[in-house]
Design an enzyme around this catalytic site. Sequence first.
Site, PDB file in Angstrom:
ATOM      1  N   GLY A  46       0.837  -1.191   0.000  1.00 44.85           N
ATOM      2  CA  GLY A  46       0.000   0.000   0.000  1.00 44.85           C
ATOM      3  C   GLY A  46       0.873   1.242   0.000  1.00 44.85           C
ATOM      4  O   GLY A  46       2.020   1.199   0.462  1.00 44.85           O
ATOM      5  N   GLN A  51       2.695   9.886   1.616  1.00 49.18           N
ATOM      6  CA  GLN A  51       4.054   9.337   1.686  1.00 49.18           C
ATOM      7  C   GLN A  51       4.955   9.822   0.559  1.00 49.18           C
ATOM      8  O   GLN A  51       6.171   9.701   0.645  1.00 49.18           O
ATOM      9  CB  GLN A  51       4.009   7.803   1.664  1.00 49.18           C
ATOM     10  CG  GLN A  51       3.402   7.212   2.930  1.00 49.18           C
ATOM     11  CD  GLN A  51       3.303   5.705   2.819  1.00 49.18           C
ATOM     12  OE1 GLN A  51       2.349   5.189   2.271  1.00 49.18           O
ATOM     13  NE2 GLN A  51       4.298   5.000   3.325  1.00 49.18           N
ATOM     14  N   CYS A  91       5.966  -0.358   7.270  1.00 51.22           N
ATOM     15  CA  CYS A  91       5.586   0.834   6.509  1.00 51.22           C
ATOM     16  C   CYS A  91       6.769   1.272   5.655  1.00 51.22           C
ATOM     17  O   CYS A  91       7.902   1.293   6.143  1.00 51.22           O
ATOM     18  CB  CYS A  91       5.201   1.947   7.486  1.00 51.22           C
ATOM     19  SG  CYS A  91       4.709   3.473   6.671  1.00 51.22           S
ATOM     20  N   LEU A  92       6.514   1.610   4.395  1.00 53.62           N
ATOM     21  CA  LEU A  92       7.608   2.049   3.515  1.00 53.62           C
ATOM     22  C   LEU A  92       8.276   3.313   4.050  1.00 53.62           C
ATOM     23  O   LEU A  92       9.426   3.582   3.725  1.00 53.62           O
ATOM     24  CB  LEU A  92       7.079   2.298   2.096  1.00 53.62           C
ATOM     25  CG  LEU A  92       6.558   1.070   1.343  1.00 53.62           C
ATOM     26  CD1 LEU A  92       6.030   1.468  -0.025  1.00 53.62           C
ATOM     27  CD2 LEU A  92       7.638   0.000   1.225  1.00 53.62           C
ATOM     28  N   HIS A 133      -4.417   1.176   7.641  1.00 54.87           N
ATOM     29  CA  HIS A 133      -3.061   1.738   7.731  1.00 54.87           C
ATOM     30  C   HIS A 133      -2.911   2.941   6.778  1.00 54.87           C
ATOM     31  O   HIS A 133      -2.408   3.995   7.171  1.00 54.87           O
ATOM     32  CB  HIS A 133      -2.058   0.619   7.387  1.00 54.87           C
ATOM     33  CG  HIS A 133      -0.621   1.045   7.351  1.00 54.87           C
ATOM     34  ND1 HIS A 133       0.324   0.517   8.214  1.00 54.87           N
ATOM     35  CD2 HIS A 133       0.042   1.924   6.560  1.00 54.87           C
ATOM     36  CE1 HIS A 133       1.502   1.080   7.940  1.00 54.87           C
ATOM     37  NE2 HIS A 133       1.354   1.925   6.933  1.00 54.87           N
ATOM     38  N   GLU A 134      -3.375   2.770   5.533  1.00 50.84           N
ATOM     39  CA  GLU A 134      -3.218   3.837   4.532  1.00 50.84           C
ATOM     40  C   GLU A 134      -4.101   5.041   4.846  1.00 50.84           C
ATOM     41  O   GLU A 134      -3.694   6.191   4.663  1.00 50.84           O
ATOM     42  CB  GLU A 134      -3.534   3.311   3.126  1.00 50.84           C
ATOM     43  CG  GLU A 134      -2.656   2.167   2.640  1.00 50.84           C
ATOM     44  CD  GLU A 134      -1.174   2.397   2.821  1.00 50.84           C
ATOM     45  OE1 GLU A 134      -0.726   3.556   2.747  1.00 50.84           O
ATOM     46  OE2 GLU A 134      -0.443   1.415   3.064  1.00 50.84           O
ATOM     47  N   HIS A 137      -2.500   7.316   7.213  1.00 50.34           N
ATOM     48  CA  HIS A 137      -1.508   8.217   6.601  1.00 50.34           C
ATOM     49  C   HIS A 137      -2.157   9.523   6.174  1.00 50.34           C
ATOM     50  O   HIS A 137      -1.572  10.595   6.314  1.00 50.34           O
ATOM     51  CB  HIS A 137      -0.871   7.566   5.370  1.00 50.34           C
ATOM     52  CG  HIS A 137       0.299   6.680   5.668  1.00 50.34           C
ATOM     53  ND1 HIS A 137       1.418   7.118   6.339  1.00 50.34           N
ATOM     54  CD2 HIS A 137       0.535   5.370   5.384  1.00 50.34           C
ATOM     55  CE1 HIS A 137       2.287   6.123   6.446  1.00 50.34           C
ATOM     56  NE2 HIS A 137       1.775   5.040   5.887  1.00 50.34           N
TER      57      HIS A 137
HETATM   58 ZN    ZN Z   1       2.624   3.165   5.838  1.00 51.83          ZN
END
Ligand code: ZN
Length: 168
Positions: A46, A51, A91-92, A133-134, A137
């Site tokens: 995701g 991000q 998480c990226l 999660h997204e 963000h």
């Molecule tokens: Zn993330």
Amino acid sequence: MSLRDVLIYPDDRLREIAEPVDSFEPALSELVADMFETMYEERGIGLAATQIDQHRRLFVTDVSEDRSGALAFVNPEILERAGVVECEEGCLSIPGINETIRRAERILVRAQDEKGKTFEQEIDGLLAICIQHELDHLEGRLFIDYLSPLKQQRIRKKMTKAARRERV
Ligand code: ZN
């Protein structure tokens, strides 16, 4: 299409709250395509616009093994939540950190696709966790915010040190 840089914690821009998307011009499809490309390149499941420093309410996901499950969610909302599930998340934007987080097990989501068409869907499993999660963000929230203050402090220290190492 082009790859975008992913912001890395503790970058303050990860704390910005995203604005609703109100025009579905071709530039939006381009942004969505770039987000998919960046997510696949980074081997994520995701990626939220936040991000890549685009503060608009939009994220992409693909929880399949073979990149066959690409989904874009524009102006997403969770209408209902049911059950509780614990899952290890990463998480990226916080590379190298994995922690077990509690989320709703099933969700009812309403969103638009990149063309502006509204859809509503009941979702469970890994995709439900990924969506929660997204969506966080887009509110400037990270999965580590759910951990104890002590754990958060440790992660912040570790990530700040890692950033310093990269600069030299
Ligand atoms: Zn993330």
